[in-house]
Design a protein around this motif. Structure first.
Motif, PDB file in Angstrom:
ATOM      1  N   VAL A 125     -22.062  -5.440  -8.269  1.00  0.00           N
ATOM      2  CA  VAL A 125     -21.850  -5.042  -6.873  1.00  0.00           C
ATOM      3  C   VAL A 125     -20.410  -4.579  -6.705  1.00  0.00           C
ATOM      4  O   VAL A 125     -19.480  -5.182  -7.246  1.00  0.00           O
ATOM      5  N   ALA A 126     -20.235  -3.481  -5.971  1.00  0.00           N
ATOM      6  CA  ALA A 126     -18.899  -2.971  -5.655  1.00  0.00           C
ATOM      7  C   ALA A 126     -18.833  -2.635  -4.173  1.00  0.00           C
ATOM      8  O   ALA A 126     -19.776  -2.081  -3.612  1.00  0.00           O
ATOM      9  N   VAL A 127     -17.715  -2.982  -3.552  1.00  0.00           N
ATOM     10  CA  VAL A 127     -17.486  -2.710  -2.144  1.00  0.00           C
ATOM     11  C   VAL A 127     -16.185  -1.925  -2.014  1.00  0.00           C
ATOM     12  O   VAL A 127     -15.150  -2.344  -2.548  1.00  0.00           O
ATOM     13  N   ALA A 128     -16.243  -0.777  -1.334  1.00  0.00           N
ATOM     14  CA  ALA A 128     -15.057   0.062  -1.127  1.00  0.00           C
ATOM     15  C   ALA A 128     -14.556  -0.122   0.297  1.00  0.00           C
ATOM     16  O   ALA A 128     -15.302   0.085   1.261  1.00  0.00           O
ATOM     17  N   VAL A 129     -13.274  -0.508   0.413  1.00  0.00           N
ATOM     18  CA  VAL A 129     -12.677  -0.830   1.712  1.00  0.00           C
ATOM     19  C   VAL A 129     -11.347  -0.089   1.853  1.00  0.00           C
ATOM     20  O   VAL A 129     -10.489  -0.190   0.970  1.00  0.00           O
ATOM     21  N   PRO A 130     -11.148   0.681   2.943  1.00  0.00           N
ATOM     22  CA  PRO A 130      -9.830   1.295   3.175  1.00  0.00           C
ATOM     23  C   PRO A 130      -8.796   0.226   3.535  1.00  0.00           C
ATOM     24  O   PRO A 130      -9.066  -0.657   4.345  1.00  0.00           O
ATOM     25  N   VAL A 131      -7.633   0.320   2.930  1.00  0.00           N
ATOM     26  CA  VAL A 131      -6.549  -0.628   3.188  1.00  0.00           C
ATOM     27  C   VAL A 131      -5.304   0.159   3.570  1.00  0.00           C
ATOM     28  O   VAL A 131      -4.911   1.098   2.872  1.00  0.00           O
ATOM     29  N   VAL A 132      -4.686  -0.207   4.696  1.00  0.00           N
ATOM     30  CA  VAL A 132      -3.465   0.455   5.144  1.00  0.00           C
ATOM     31  C   VAL A 132      -2.262  -0.165   4.416  1.00  0.00           C
ATOM     32  O   VAL A 132      -2.084  -1.387   4.419  1.00  0.00           O
ATOM     33  N   VAL A 133      -1.477   0.704   3.788  1.00  0.00           N
ATOM     34  CA  VAL A 133      -0.295   0.260   3.056  1.00  0.00           C
ATOM     35  C   VAL A 133       0.944   0.674   3.830  1.00  0.00           C
ATOM     36  O   VAL A 133       1.189   1.875   4.041  1.00  0.00           O
ATOM     37  N   GLU A 134       1.707  -0.309   4.292  1.00  0.00           N
ATOM     38  CA  GLU A 134       2.949  -0.035   5.013  1.00  0.00           C
ATOM     39  C   GLU A 134       4.032   0.384   4.020  1.00  0.00           C
ATOM     40  O   GLU A 134       4.163  -0.196   2.940  1.00  0.00           O
ATOM     41  N   ARG A 135       4.809   1.432   4.407  1.00  0.00           N
ATOM     42  CA  ARG A 135       5.884   1.913   3.526  1.00  0.00           C
ATOM     43  C   ARG A 135       7.187   2.012   4.330  1.00  0.00           C
ATOM     44  O   ARG A 135       7.199   2.592   5.425  1.00  0.00           O
ATOM     45  N   ARG A 136       8.242   1.495   3.783  1.00  0.00           N
ATOM     46  CA  ARG A 136       9.527   1.488   4.477  1.00  0.00           C
ATOM     47  C   ARG A 136      10.020   2.918   4.675  1.00  0.00           C
ATOM     48  O   ARG A 136      10.096   3.702   3.728  1.00  0.00           O
ATOM     49  N   PHE A 137      10.343   3.236   5.905  1.00  0.00           N
ATOM     50  CA  PHE A 137      10.884   4.537   6.306  1.00  0.00           C
ATOM     51  C   PHE A 137       9.873   5.682   6.124  1.00  0.00           C
ATOM     52  O   PHE A 137      10.250   6.845   6.201  1.00  0.00           O
TER      53      PHE A 137
END
Length: 322
Positions: free
Chosen positions: A255-267
């Motif tokens: 089983v595989a689940v694909a989930v969007p993840v927001v990555v915070e980036r400095r500046f």
């Protein structure tokens, strides 16, 4: 010598699939008429079997009842407990002509329906990790000889009619896993949970997804795809690798689940990456959180709004492998 049944599905043949190349049975009248006529590969396979001395019968089934009539010919003699049980020494052999994996699924679904005993009548001679006895082997005759993604291709099975005829008359059999589900059906290859909009883009959805004791999503994630694999179907989704090791002989569901993840980036502006969570086990459950949810199961479209579970029946079905 063996009696060989060459089984094809007509338009509407079986509740799970048609046989015009569309697993949902979406033929028009002209295509439906063509479906009711044995295809050229079927005729070639029948000729090869006859030349080898087999007694051949071609059957075009247009309903579950007609599939069931073919399957009943593989029954063993009556048991004291009254259960229908497959004959392990049958002189009848079966070839299933398939234009799509959904048609193969339609036949296997009826095999399971016939031979799976009710839980209240589970016999002592049924394996502890099974709800179904060993099903009769079948030969798969792909109606698309050039196919590269169907289950027969994944398994490296013969595709040419003469080679399929030789396989069904031979003694090389490969036993394979099957997924059953609590909706009353089966999966031979894989299922993809989640729908798309009119432009083909994935529509995010929420649901709780568990594989044995592992939780891949607790219901709060915005999921873009969930792949449930017995073999290698749906290994990718829109170019994104999902399943990594589809193996229909290991007794496990992948089983595989694909989930969007927001990555915070400095500046910099945040970016979105896709996280793929994977697990293997004996069973998987999907509980939708937002109402009706679309899915494809062996290419057959459906919807679900309640919890659905799939579990592995290890080595329950078999193919003549040449």
């Amino acid at each position: 010598m063996y009696d060989v049944i060459l089984l094809s599905l007509a338009e509407g043949g079986g509740s799970s699939a048609g046989s015009c190349g569309s697993a949902c049975g979406g033929c028009g009248p002209a295509e439906a008429q063509a479906c009711d006529t044995p295809r050229v590969p079927v005729l070639k396979c029948a000729d090869a079997l006859t030349r080898s001395g087999a007694r051949v019968e071609t059957v075009t089934a247009s309903s579950d009842a007609e599939i069931d009539a073919v399957i009943a010919r593989f029954d063993a003699a009556g048991r004291p407990d009254g259960l229908a049980w497959p004959d392990t020494d049958s002189k009848v052999r079966l070839v299933v002509a398939t234009a799509a994996d959904g048609q193969l699924r339609a036949v296997l679904r009826r095999l399971v329906r016939r031979y799976a005993p009710p839980p209240s009548r589970r016999p002592a001679d049924l394996a502890d990790d099974r709800t179904v006895p060993d099903l009769p082997p079948i030969a798969i005759l792909p109606l698309d000889p050039a196919g590269t993604t169907d289950l027969a291709a994944q398994l490296g099975l013969p595709r040419e009619p003469a080679a399929v005829a030789a396989a069904v008359l031979g003694d090389t059999v490969r036993r394979l896993d099957l997924l059953r589900n609590d909706g009353g059906s089966v999966t031979v290859d894989g299922a993809l949970i989640g729908g798309a909009d009119d432009s083909g883009a994935a529509v995010p959805w929420r649901g709780r997804i568990e594989v044995d004791d592992a939780v891949l999503s607790d219901g709060s994630d915005r999921i873009i795809a969930c792949a449930i694999g017995n073999a290698g179907a749906y290994a990718e989704f829109d170019g994104l690798p999902l399943l990594t090791d589809g193996d229909p002989t290991d007794g496990r569901v992948e089983v595989a689940v694909a989930v969007p993840v927001v990555v915070e980036r400095r500046f910099k502006k945040p970016r979105v990456r896709i996280e793929v969570r994977r697990a293997r086990g004996r069973a998987v459950s999907v509980l939708p959180r937002d109402g009706e949810l679309q899915f494809l199961d062996d290419g057959v479209a459906g919807t679900m709004s309640r919890k659905r579970s799939w579990w592995t029946e290890p080595g329950v079905w078999a193919v003549y492998a040449g």
